[in-house]
Motif scaffolding. Structure first.
Motif, mmCIF file in Angstrom:
data_model
loop_
_atom_site.group_PDB
_atom_site.id
_atom_site.type_symbol
_atom_site.label_atom_id
_atom_site.label_comp_id
_atom_site.label_asym_id
_atom_site.label_seq_id
_atom_site.Cartn_x
_atom_site.Cartn_y
_atom_site.Cartn_z
ATOM 1 N N UNK A 5 10.654 1.161 2.244
ATOM 2 C CA UNK A 5 11.376 -0.072 2.607
ATOM 3 C C UNK A 5 10.457 -1.191 3.080
ATOM 4 N N UNK A 6 9.269 -0.833 3.549
ATOM 5 C CA UNK A 6 8.346 -1.842 4.072
ATOM 6 C C UNK A 6 7.459 -2.443 2.978
ATOM 7 N N UNK A 7 7.443 -1.838 1.829
ATOM 8 C CA UNK A 7 6.539 -2.297 0.773
ATOM 9 C C UNK A 7 7.165 -3.452 -0.012
ATOM 10 N N UNK A 21 0.826 -1.209 0.000
ATOM 11 C CA UNK A 21 0.000 0.000 0.000
ATOM 12 C C UNK A 21 0.862 1.261 0.000
ATOM 13 N N UNK A 22 0.276 2.314 -0.528
ATOM 14 C CA UNK A 22 0.991 3.589 -0.583
ATOM 15 C C UNK A 22 1.230 4.162 0.799
ATOM 16 N N UNK A 51 6.955 -1.731 -4.719
ATOM 17 C CA UNK A 51 7.115 -0.322 -4.361
ATOM 18 C C UNK A 51 6.525 0.640 -5.382
ATOM 19 N N UNK A 52 6.250 0.179 -6.584
ATOM 20 C CA UNK A 52 5.729 1.060 -7.627
ATOM 21 C C UNK A 52 4.204 0.980 -7.651
#
Length: 1004
Positions: free
Chosen positions: A450-452, A444-445, A455-456
């Motif tokens: 770093x936690x995603x 999620x946005x 990332x896109x």
């Protein structure tokens, strides 16, 4: 002297296990012969270390004088005149001396053996001390307290541990064997028993013997042993020399003994000693034949790789193999990085995911690992992940692996920066929806980069769209909604019309893309991602708006038990037929789920949802039924309601003041008629009191009464009445309602009733009612045909009275019709058709030979003459004239018997017939040439009756009976009449009959 001899004798009588230190000092040391004492010391092997050491030290001490003499010889030789050559050749001098003095050579040889034995004894003592130290450490770890060894309260198991710990330590190799056996064999034995302290001791203090065979010793170590335990003697790499690093030389004695020098050993080797002296020296490794070599860097790497393969193939212990590689790396071994990476990644798969090892039938080896594609490795890592663990598993398992792959591609000079994303995306595309939801939630946005996991934002949207529209699931709507809630929402302003049109065109093309075809049977998530990949953010945002509508529609479908996969909404977006079909399915499938639709409120909710599906959302995106109008959706809903049989709710919805069902009365009537006919067609029983026929009948009560509804209701009642007559479709199978409806000529149904029920003809009014309910209420022709069929059935049953009465009723109907048409002055086809049926039926009954009432027969024949066409008069007159002749003969017989003269039966018909014939221009030329008039009339009747909806039967039987009657009961003149040649009599008979009807004399 006597004491010395007693010492020799006493020593020789002692056994090895009986020797003590005192015996060595008090007995052996007292002997004067140094050679004998030294030989006695080297000959004895005892198990006690102290005694053995005293023997060795005594033997070395008694050889010292011989060493001094040898040194003195060399010294004297060096001082003698012309001794320069002697200094350079100590080997030759010693060889000559040893040849002259073999006793000193033997003492030097014994000294050499004792020194080597002393080194082994020191090694044995060191090994034993280390064994004792390890034992004490184990006792300390067990927490054993000597004060409590006799505790009576200790349990049996604990007491056995204490007893074992308190027992004396036994060396693995007894001292005698240690001193005599081959030192390489002992080193390999200790290595196989994982006695690494002993191996370390041997390799440290006996390097000159064991170094050439270091790899043999290493290969004796079990593959399951932890490399950390024997790291000290693992081969290492020396970057300065680019070869193996040689281990330092350690000796128990700081200085080499003179007898161990190269020159002395060379001289001793040339002296032939007795065999017993050869046996005294322990067999050491023949180091002279082994060339001391250091391995190259590549050879070291190869050894480590082979050792790793051996460990994995024999034990499968990847952690041991990884530890070996790690130690090799710390020791400077080159080219182990990739091997270490593979082992590290494999250990994560095997040890971090226990089920991957337990549930896999095939062992994990380096060969298997290296033959796997990266996508297969990713799948193996996550094969046992759940929705709760998949995000963490990707972070701790997949990301390191993807980083390794990226690094390798860069090291290989073929960088592929998209490789990690591509592998991860491919896994997501093939994962179940619950796994996809967990990954999207972890991307999620709102999370920090770093936690995603992904990332896109655009990649997240594309993956979600591809997975949702590529899924076949029709149940996981909550999971799909979870995925949608995690998708990015771009704040895109009002886009130009061309961009909006482009986005809509993209969705249209997407609908065509997901539609199955022969070349592309099914569109999967991977194909859809390829489609979504080039879309810009504006198109993706529009696609998410459409996805929102489709998810809402899908939830509504699932709520009413007609779920559809998301791709259906794309396929049907421009297909009104498909939308209409699914709306019908929605309205009717819920009818089957009656437990969900018990009250009117439930049906109103269904109507609300169906009307919602034909609208658009705030963004103007059409819903599932966007191509259908609200009226059409309401009609489909009402049809579904009627199909459920809930007519009470249907009536309430029609008359509800606040209801959303807005249909015209005519539309409601049409829907009710259609539903009733559907129930009718599906009915297995024609009884309208039960089953689908009852539903078909009751459905007609929903709308306001009308003529069409009454007609349909009558038809249902007629169907039920027909079933009561047991009409069969095939032998033993009753006729079905659908067969009745599909019958093209429904008058044939009445014929089948009459033919299958012997007494049906007696109920003329019932047949007429049945006729009316079958849809012939105002059809005079059908009514005339029904009378004809009833008359024919009565005729076959030889019930001439009912047949005559039925014909009379039929005649009345025809004349009534003729009067109505005559008064109106029109020419009606119905009259001609009804008249033809009527005169044929009258003619059929009137000419029947078994009909006894001549008066009634003449009446019927007269009606036939009156109603038939002009060209059929000749066909009827012949049998009519015959019956008239028979009637005259009967009257003559009565007059002869003086019987009362009966009233002429032909008065009325004759007058009527005469008036009709006066108006006809009957040709005087005979019309009959070679055929009997009765046969002609019968054939004419057959022609007309062939157009009947029933089979006119009995004529053949009637004609045969007529023939029998004539041959057995008629007078001779009648028989002659039958026997005359038709070709000669036909014309005369016809002229006489017509003449009689016109009033001419019978004799003319």
């Amino acid at each position: 002297m006597a004491s010395t001899e007693s010492s020799y004798t006493r020593w020789e009588t002692l056994k090895d296990e009986e020797i003590t230190v005192s015996d060595v000092q008090d007995t052996l040391a007292l002997a004067n012969d140094d050679l004998w004492v030294a030989a006695a010391c080297v000959d004895r092997f005892v198990s006690d270390e102290v005694v053995q050491r005293s023997l060795i030290e005594l033997g070395i001490n008694r050889t010292s004088t011989a060493i001094e003499r040898c040194k003195e010889v060399l010294l004297l030789s060096s001082r003698a005149p012309g001794s320069s050559d002697a200094v350079n050749k100590p080997k030759e001098l010693l060889s000559a001396y040893f040849a002259e003095t073999p006793e000193d050579a033997q003492l030097c040889h014994i000294r050499t053996a004792l020194l080597a034995r002393l080194d082994r004894l020191n090694s044995f003592a060191e090994i034993y001390r280390e064994l004792l130290a390890r034992k004490r450490d184990e006792e300390d770890n067990l927490g054993i307290d000597e004060e409590w060894e006799d505790d009576p309260w200790k349990e049996e198991g604990e007491a056995s541990i204490i007893a074992h710990a308190a027992s004396p330590v036994q060396p693995r190799v007894p001292l005698q064997d240690f001193l005599t056996e081959d030192i390489l064999d002992m080193a390999c034995f200790y290595a196989s028993q994982e006695c690494f302290d002993a191996v370390r001791t041997l390799l440290t203090y006996h390097r000159s013997c064991l170094w050439p065979y270091r790899f043999t010793i290493l290969e004796s170590i079990p593959c399951h042993s932890n490399p950390s335990d024997y790291r000290d003697f693992l081969p290492s790499y020396d970057a300065a020399t680019d070869k193996e690093l040689a281990s330092p030389l350690h000796r128990w004695r700081t200085e080499e003994d003179w007898v161990e020098s190269v020159e002395v050993q060379a001289a001793l080797s040339q002296i032939k000693l007795p065999a017993e002296f050869e046996a005294l020296h322990p067999s050491a490794v023949n180091a002279a034949t082994q060339e001391l070599q250091l391995l190259s860097a590549q050879q070291l790497t190869t050894w480590y790789q082979k050792r790793v393969d051996q460990v994995i193939s024999s034990t499968g212990m990847l952690d041991i193999a990884l530890s070996l590689v790690q130690h090799g790396g710390s020791l400077g071994i080159l080219d182990l990085d990739e091997l270490g990476e593979d082992l590290s990644l494999m250990t994560r798969l095997v040890y971090d995911i226990p089920r991957a090892w337990a549930q896999d039938d095939e062992d994990w080896t380096l060969v298997r690992w290296r033959n796997m594609e990266p996508s297969q490795v990713v799948g193996a890592y996550l094969a046992h992940s759940t929705a709760d663990t998949v995000a963490k598993d990707i972070s701790r398992l997949i990301m390191p692996y993807l980083f390794v792959l990226e690094s390798r591609s860069e090291r290989a000079g073929q960088p592929d920066p998209d490789l990690p994303d591509r592998l991860l995306h491919n896994y997501v595309l093939g994962a179940p929806l619950d796994i996809v939801a967990a990954i999207i939630e972890a991307s999620k946005r709102t999370l920090l980069p770093p936690q995603r996991v992904i990332k896109n934002d655009e990649d997240v949207a594309r993956l979600a769209l591809a997975c949702l529209y590529g899924s076949n699931s029709i149940t996981e709507w909550m999971t799909m909604s979870r995925i949608f809630e995690c998708l990015p929402a771009w704040e895109i302003g009002p886009s130009p019309e061309d961009e909006a049109d482009e986005a809509d065109a993209t969705i249209v093309s997407l609908g065509e893309f997901v539609t199955p075809s022969t070349a592309h049977p099914q569109c999967g998530p991977t194909d859809l991602l390829f489609f979504f990949k080039p879309l810009p953010v504006t198109s993706l945002s529009r696609a998410l708006d459409i996805l929102d509508v489709h998810l809402e529609s899908g939830e509504i479908f699932a709520r009413w038990n007609v779920p559809a996969p998301l791709r259906w909404f794309l396929q049907s977006a421009g297909n009104v037929t498909e939308q209409r079909a699914w709306a019908n399915r929605m309205a009717r499938r819920t009818g089957a789920a009656a437990d969900k639709l018990r009250e009117m409120e439930d049906w109103e909710l269904l109507l609300d949802d169906m009307l919602k599906l034909c609208g658009k959302n705030e963004s103007g995106v059409p819903s599932a039924f966007g191509l259908l109008t609200a009226e059409e959706v309401s009609s489909i809903f009402f049809s579904g309601l009627l199909s459920s049989g809930r007519f009470d709710i249907a009536k309430d919805l029609i008359h509800s003041k606040h209801g959303k069902l807005t249909l015209e009365a005519s539309k409601i009537e049409d829907l009710c008629l259609a539903a009733s006919r559907e129930f009718y067609d599906n009915a297995s029983s024609a009884n309208y009191k039960v089953g689908d026929m009852k539903l078909a009948y009751d459905c007609l009560d929903v709308p306001a009464p009308s003529q069409q509804l009454t007609k349909e209701r009558d038809f249902i009642e007629a169907t039920s009445r027909l079933s009561s007559f047991n009409i069969m479709s095939r032998p033993g199978i009753p006729i079905l309602p659908i067969e009745i409806r599909l019958t093209k000529d429904r008058l044939s149904l009445i014929s089948r009733v009459l033919s299958s029920n012997a007494d049906a003809y007696k109920h003329t009014q019932v047949m007429l009612d049945l006729l009316h309910k079958l849809g012939f209420r105002d059809d005079v022709v059908a009514e005339v045909k029904t009378f004809a069929m009833v008359s024919d059935a009565a005729l076959q049953a030889e019930d001439f009275t009912r047949a005559f009465d039925t014909n009379q009723k039929m005649i009345d109907v025809v004349f009534k019709l003729r009067s109505a048409i005559t008064s109106s002055g029109s020419d009606d086809q119905r009259l001609r058709e009804a008249s033809e049926v009527c005169w044929l039926s009258c003619f059929q009954l009137g000419r029947h030979p078994d009909f006894p009432n001549v008066e009634q027969k003449l009446t019927l024949m007269g009606r036939a003459l009156e109603l038939c066409p002009a060209d059929k008069l000749n066909d009827i007159l012949i049998p009519w004239r015959r019956m008239e002749q028979e009637d005259l003969e009967v009257r003559k017989d009565r007059l002869a018997d003086h019987s009362p003269r009966p009233k002429p039966a032909t008065t009325k018909p004759v007058s009527s017939l005469q008036s009709r014939l006066n108006n006809l221009h009957v040709p005087t030329t005979p019309l009959l040439n070679a055929e009997d008039a009765a046969a002609l009339a019968g054939r004419a009747f057959s022609r007309v009756a062939s157009n009947f909806p029933f089979r006119v039967s009995g004529r053949e039987r009637s004609e045969s009976r007529e023939g029998q009657t004539r041959s057995g009961s008629r007078d001779e003149s009648h028989r002659r009449l039958d026997g005359e040649d038709v070709s000669q009599q036909a014309s005369r008979v016809l002229q006489r009959g017509i003449g009689w009807l016109l009033g001419a004399d019978d004799e003319s």
